[in-house]
Design an enzyme around this catalytic site. Structure first.
Site, PDB file in Angstrom:
ATOM      1  N   HIS A  18       3.284  21.908   2.920  1.00  0.00           N
ATOM      2  CA  HIS A  18       2.203  22.330   2.026  1.00  0.00           C
ATOM      3  C   HIS A  18       0.846  22.157   2.715  1.00  0.00           C
ATOM      4  O   HIS A  18      -0.066  22.939   2.496  1.00  0.00           O
ATOM      5  CB  HIS A  18       2.216  21.496   0.724  1.00  0.00           C
ATOM      6  N   ASP A 117      -2.508  24.868  -4.164  1.00  0.00           N
ATOM      7  CA  ASP A 117      -1.158  25.409  -4.025  1.00  0.00           C
ATOM      8  C   ASP A 117      -0.448  25.251  -5.370  1.00  0.00           C
ATOM      9  O   ASP A 117      -1.055  24.841  -6.364  1.00  0.00           O
ATOM     10  CB  ASP A 117      -0.411  24.763  -2.851  1.00  0.00           C
ATOM     11  N   GLN A 355       7.079  21.902  16.784  1.00  0.00           N
ATOM     12  CA  GLN A 355       7.767  23.168  16.489  1.00  0.00           C
ATOM     13  C   GLN A 355       7.011  24.408  16.970  1.00  0.00           C
ATOM     14  O   GLN A 355       7.607  25.321  17.529  1.00  0.00           O
ATOM     15  CB  GLN A 355       8.036  23.263  14.986  1.00  0.00           C
ATOM     16  N   HIS A 370      15.962  26.304   8.007  1.00  0.00           N
ATOM     17  CA  HIS A 370      16.240  26.181   6.564  1.00  0.00           C
ATOM     18  C   HIS A 370      15.450  27.231   5.777  1.00  0.00           C
ATOM     19  O   HIS A 370      15.535  27.270   4.567  1.00  0.00           O
ATOM     20  CB  HIS A 370      15.884  24.766   6.094  1.00  0.00           C
ATOM     21  N   TRP A 373       9.027  28.776   4.397  1.00  0.00           N
ATOM     22  CA  TRP A 373       8.236  29.955   4.748  1.00  0.00           C
ATOM     23  C   TRP A 373       7.395  29.760   5.999  1.00  0.00           C
ATOM     24  O   TRP A 373       7.193  30.699   6.782  1.00  0.00           O
ATOM     25  CB  TRP A 373       7.370  30.374   3.559  1.00  0.00           C
ATOM     26  N   ASN A 374       6.888  28.539   6.220  1.00  0.00           N
ATOM     27  CA  ASN A 374       6.105  28.320   7.452  1.00  0.00           C
ATOM     28  C   ASN A 374       6.980  28.523   8.677  1.00  0.00           C
ATOM     29  O   ASN A 374       6.565  29.149   9.650  1.00  0.00           O
ATOM     30  CB  ASN A 374       5.514  26.909   7.491  1.00  0.00           C
ATOM     31  N   GLU A 378       6.452  31.243  11.578  1.00  0.00           N
ATOM     32  CA  GLU A 378       6.274  30.782  12.964  1.00  0.00           C
ATOM     33  C   GLU A 378       7.300  31.464  13.874  1.00  0.00           C
ATOM     34  O   GLU A 378       7.003  31.831  15.008  1.00  0.00           O
ATOM     35  CB  GLU A 378       6.401  29.253  13.036  1.00  0.00           C
ATOM     36  N   GLN A 395      14.067  28.898  -0.654  1.00  0.00           N
ATOM     37  CA  GLN A 395      14.578  29.235   0.681  1.00  0.00           C
ATOM     38  C   GLN A 395      15.728  30.243   0.676  1.00  0.00           C
ATOM     39  O   GLN A 395      15.906  31.002   1.625  1.00  0.00           O
ATOM     40  CB  GLN A 395      14.990  27.944   1.410  1.00  0.00           C
TER      41      GLN A 395
HETATM   42  N1  UDP Z   1       7.373  21.037  11.541  1.00  0.00           N
HETATM   43  C1  UDP Z   1       7.110  20.585  12.815  1.00  0.00           C
HETATM   44  N2  UDP Z   1       8.022  19.765  13.395  1.00  0.00           N
HETATM   45  C2  UDP Z   1       9.188  19.390  12.786  1.00  0.00           C
HETATM   46  C3  UDP Z   1       9.443  19.879  11.499  1.00  0.00           C
HETATM   47  C4  UDP Z   1       8.523  20.720  10.897  1.00  0.00           C
HETATM   48  O1  UDP Z   1       6.064  20.898  13.406  1.00  0.00           O
HETATM   49  O2  UDP Z   1       9.964  18.647  13.387  1.00  0.00           O
HETATM   50  C5  UDP Z   1       6.389  21.933  10.889  1.00  0.00           C
HETATM   51  C6  UDP Z   1       6.788  23.383  11.008  1.00  0.00           C
HETATM   52  O3  UDP Z   1       6.286  23.929  12.210  1.00  0.00           O
HETATM   53  C7  UDP Z   1       6.176  23.991   9.755  1.00  0.00           C
HETATM   54  C8  UDP Z   1       6.205  22.852   8.744  1.00  0.00           C
HETATM   55  O4  UDP Z   1       6.344  21.651   9.497  1.00  0.00           O
HETATM   56  O5  UDP Z   1       4.843  24.368   9.990  1.00  0.00           O
HETATM   57  C9  UDP Z   1       7.375  22.939   7.795  1.00  0.00           C
HETATM   58  O6  UDP Z   1       7.119  23.916   6.844  1.00  0.00           O
HETATM   59  P1  UDP Z   1       8.258  24.842   6.235  1.00  0.00           P
HETATM   60  O7  UDP Z   1       7.610  25.730   5.222  1.00  0.00           O
HETATM   61  O8  UDP Z   1       8.993  25.531   7.309  1.00  0.00           O
HETATM   62  O9  UDP Z   1       9.289  23.871   5.559  1.00  0.00           O
HETATM   63  P2  UDP Z   1       9.172  22.612   4.576  1.00  0.00           P
HETATM   64  O10 UDP Z   1       9.005  21.444   5.436  1.00  0.00           O
HETATM   65  O11 UDP Z   1       7.995  22.850   3.662  1.00  0.00           O
HETATM   66  O12 UDP Z   1      10.468  22.613   3.855  1.00  0.00           O
END
Ligand code: UDP
Length: 481
Positions: A18, A117, A355, A370, A373-374, A378, A395
């Site tokens: 978020h 949000d 990541q 998983h 959306w981020n 990416e 998801q």
């Molecule tokens: N992320 C990261 N390293 C990790 C796990 C997650 O940098 O080991 C970052 C990833 O790049 C993304 C965010 O955390 O920007 C995760 O957001 P996403 O919407 O994919 O999933 P959520 O964690 O909200 O389920």
């Protein structure tokens, strides 16, 4: 003090998934639309953990970031509370701090807009009280946004029929949502989640505007549906702005800065030869499932980078609130001998990995995700095809879109709460990395990457959309003088 520029306050709810998109939106408003920006970040864990990760992941020097003192709501929680309940209570408790901070900002003009949000909705009345415009930022797809807008006005009977018949839920102007992909509130009408989500949806449509982290060409039908009065547009008070893809890009290391070990390892691998496996900032799996992932990766004979967390039985978001805390270097929960046997072939990273940098690395050729959306954006931004393995929230809808509509992912078969076996893990990985199917997906995802870049360009639809929203704020600012 310059008063012609509007000042936007952004409120990010707990969880890196978020916080990151809110920060990216803040950067965009600051750098491309001449806003003053203040971002409030609500955390449940230590501020240090969150801000350390934020520092690693975003160039924040020019943003005004305020960390709300960590809030502990554990004494108010029922046993095994859903994620949304815990986040919601935390956000409620952050309101007094937020209000007093907003009213005492003295180095910038008084804020004219609040952007929240989905969990920041309780702050909207306060913003109205302070004569600020209100915006809700869906850091997710237009399709999910459309479902939420439709939900705000739909008859409970429709939801009951969807839940009982298990037939797809029709959404005006959009792809229907299959029962298997539906969100919990929709599958149990009348339940607590249903009522809570309905209330939230009503607040969202009453905001002065809705922002979404997507772009017109990615989701033409859903964006159109949300904007046209004849479809869903008449249900929202304000405009709907598709402003994405706003994603974090890899940070440049300062001269002489130490490169992360996993990136060094990737440097030694051939182009597009490594599959990156990660389930977001908080995703967790059972021990049994982790063993199958490990053995499946081994069986696939593909190079890999896998971000692991200690197993968690019965909770797919078990690490959501304590991201990167308690790094367990022993990783004793992995199958015996796995790390040794895969030495050279793969790297296992405990808890948290860079990541954005991994996905941008030329050696990365696929992503088991998983479908947060981020992560999806990416991956698209870097032209990396995916294995869609949805765990929670919206998801499953994202996974459907990626695999069935856009053709940039293969999806693991649903096992109704069961375990995805090692053979299947190996198969989906090979379909993306080795098979002809993967070549086609890679081509398509690279086309999407270009389309996203175009949307953000100076003549692009997302740039235009955010300019429109800026105008809205400027007019409000002028009117208030
Ligand atoms: N992320 C990261 N390293 C990790 C796990 C997650 O940098 O080991 C970052 C990833 O790049 C993304 C965010 O955390 O920007 C995760 O957001 P996403 O919407 O994919 O999933 P959520 O964690 O909200 O389920």
């Amino acid at each position: 003090m310059v008063t012609s520029k509007p000042h936007a306050v952004l409120l990010a709810s707990p969880g890196m998934g978020h916080i990151i998109p809110m920060v990216e939106l803040g950067k965009r408003l600051l750098t491309h639309h001449s806003f003053h920006v203040t971002i409030f970040i609500v955390t449940t864990d230590s501020i240090t953990t969150t801000s350390q990760i934020l520092q690693q992941t975003s160039n924040l020097s020019s943003l005004n970031i305020v960390h709300v003192p960590p809030i502990d709501v554990s004494h108010k929680l029922p046993p095994n509370p859903p994620l949304a309940v815990r986040i919601g209570l935390t956000m409620l408790d952050s309101l007094p701090f937020l209000r007093s901070s907003i009213t005492s900002i003295d180095n910038l003009p008084p804020p004219s807009a609040l952007i929240v949000d989905m969990f920041g909705l309780p702050a909207l009345p306060m913003a109205r009280d302070l004569s600020m415009l209100t915006y809700v930022y869906f850091a997710t797809s237009a399709w999910f946004s459309a479902v939420t807008v439709y939900f705000s006005v739909s008859d409970k009977k429709i939801m009951e029929t969807h839940a009982e018949s298990r037939e797809p839920l029709s959404i005006p102007g959009c792809e229907p949502v299959r029962f298997e992909d539906t969100l919990e509130p929709f599958s149990s009408p009348g339940g607590e989640m249903y009522e809570g989500y309905l209330e939230a949806a009503k607040q969202i449509v009453a905001a002065d505007g809705i922002l979404m982290n997507t772009w017109e060409d990615l989701e033409p039908a859903a964006t159109k549906a949300l904007r046209e009065n004849g479809i869903l547009g008449r249900f929202t008070k304000g405009e709907v702005y598709a402003v994405g893809p706003l994603v974090r890009s890899a940070e440049k290391k300062p001269e002489g800065g130490k490169k992360d070990a996993v990136l060094q390892w990737l440097d030694g691998q051939p182009d597009e030869s490594v599959i990156y496996v990660s389930f977001g900032s908080g995703g967790t799996m059972s021990e049994n499932q982790m063993r199958e992932v490990a053995l499946g990766l081994e069986l696939s004979q593909q190079r890999f980078v896998w971000v692991v967390r200690p197993p968690c039985e019965g909770d797919a978001s078990g690490a959501f609130f304590d991201v990167a805390s308690g790094v367990d270097y022993t990783m004793s929960y992995l199958p015996e001998g796995f790390v040794k046997r895969t030495e050279g072939l793969g790297v296992v990273v405990s808890m948290w990995a860079p990541q954005a940098e991994i996905l941008q690395h030329p050696a990365t050729g696929g992503f088991v995700t998983h479908c947060g959306w981020n992560s999806v954006l990416e991956s698209v931004e870097n032209g990396v095809p995916m294995v869609a393995w949805p765990l929670y929230a919206e998801q499953k809808m994202n996974a459907f879109m990626l695999s069935e509509e856009l053709g940039v992912a293969v999806r693991t078969a649903e096992k109704d709460g069961g375990v995805v076996g090692r053979e299947e893990v190996a198969e989906v990985v090979r379909r993306v990395m080795v098979d002809k199917e993967g070549v086609g997906m890679r081509k398509k995802v690279k086309e999407l990457k270009l389309s996203g870049e175009k949307a953000l360009g100076i003549f692009g639809s997302s740039h235009h959309s955010l300019s429109q929203m800026t105008k809205h704020c400027e007019l409000h600012l002028q009117a208030s003088h």
